[in-house]
Write an enzyme that holds these catalytic residues in place. Structure first.
Site, mmCIF file in Angstrom:
data_model
loop_
_atom_site.group_PDB
_atom_site.id
_atom_site.type_symbol
_atom_site.label_atom_id
_atom_site.label_comp_id
_atom_site.label_asym_id
_atom_site.label_seq_id
_atom_site.Cartn_x
_atom_site.Cartn_y
_atom_site.Cartn_z
ATOM 1 N N CYS A 1 0.828 -1.214 0.000
ATOM 2 C CA CYS A 1 0.000 0.000 0.000
ATOM 3 C C CYS A 1 0.863 1.264 0.000
ATOM 4 O O CYS A 1 1.552 1.541 0.980
ATOM 5 C CB CYS A 1 -0.915 -0.038 1.224
ATOM 6 S SG CYS A 1 -1.770 1.496 1.580
ATOM 7 N N CYS B 1 -0.002 3.761 2.757
ATOM 8 C CA CYS B 1 0.477 3.266 4.058
ATOM 9 C C CYS B 1 1.931 3.662 4.272
ATOM 10 O O CYS B 1 2.312 4.086 5.367
ATOM 11 C CB CYS B 1 0.347 1.748 4.142
ATOM 12 S SG CYS B 1 -1.337 1.138 4.086
#
Length: 167
Positions: free
Chosen positions: A77, A80
């Protein structure tokens, strides 16, 4: 051993080394302990950042004496990876007041289901193991700090002026 952007050297799932912002001394900080970490040299509060998974989340996050900011993330991600340094900055700014616990949802499918993660990053605030706030998506450090402060204030009222900890 890898080093995070905030200057924390990761030693494994149970211990991090942290340089004290006050005196510069390097300290080992365990993933789970009573109270909150303080510098062994000058006793200043240290940022508390830990990793947890399905097997140790209860001990690391739910049994913490401090409110816990949980980062449910995934290695694939992009947002993230972008929000991680901001979360570490919030943990540093609120040293002695919160604990940051990072959970890789791919490594911890039980926690991903339990917290009904449908997008990452998903952030939670736990107080004494009880979820009190939730946010999905990346945000800059100042916005995350405001969200944490507001979430803790809403869950406990105003902060204790001597400790900064929510009442």
């Amino acid at each position: 051993m890898s080093t995070s952007p905030a200057g924390h050297a990761h030693l494994g799932g149970s211990t991090w080394t942290v340089a004290c912002a006050n005196c510069g001394r390097t300290n080992r900080v365990p993933a789970a302990a009573k109270g909150s970490p303080r510098c062994g040299n000058c006793r200043a509060p240290l940022p508390w950042i830990a990793e947890a998974g399905d097997a140790d989340f209860g001990k690391v996050a739910e049994q913490a004496d401090l409110p816990v900011l949980v980062d449910l993330w995934a290695s694939w991600c992009g947002p993230c990876r972008m929000v991680s340094p901001a979360l570490e900055q919030v943990a540093k700014d609120l040293a002695g007041q919160i604990k940051l616990v990072k959970v890789d949802i791919d490594e911890s499918p039980h926690l991903a289901r339990r917290f009904e993660v449908q997008a990452v990053p998903t952030l939670l605030i736990l107080d004494r193991g009880r979820p009190v706030a939730r946010q999905t998506g990346a945000a800059p450090a100042h916005a995350l700090r405001r969200w944490v402060d507001e979430s803790l204030s809403a869950s406990h009222g105003s902060a204790d002026p001597t400790s900064g900890r929510p009442r």
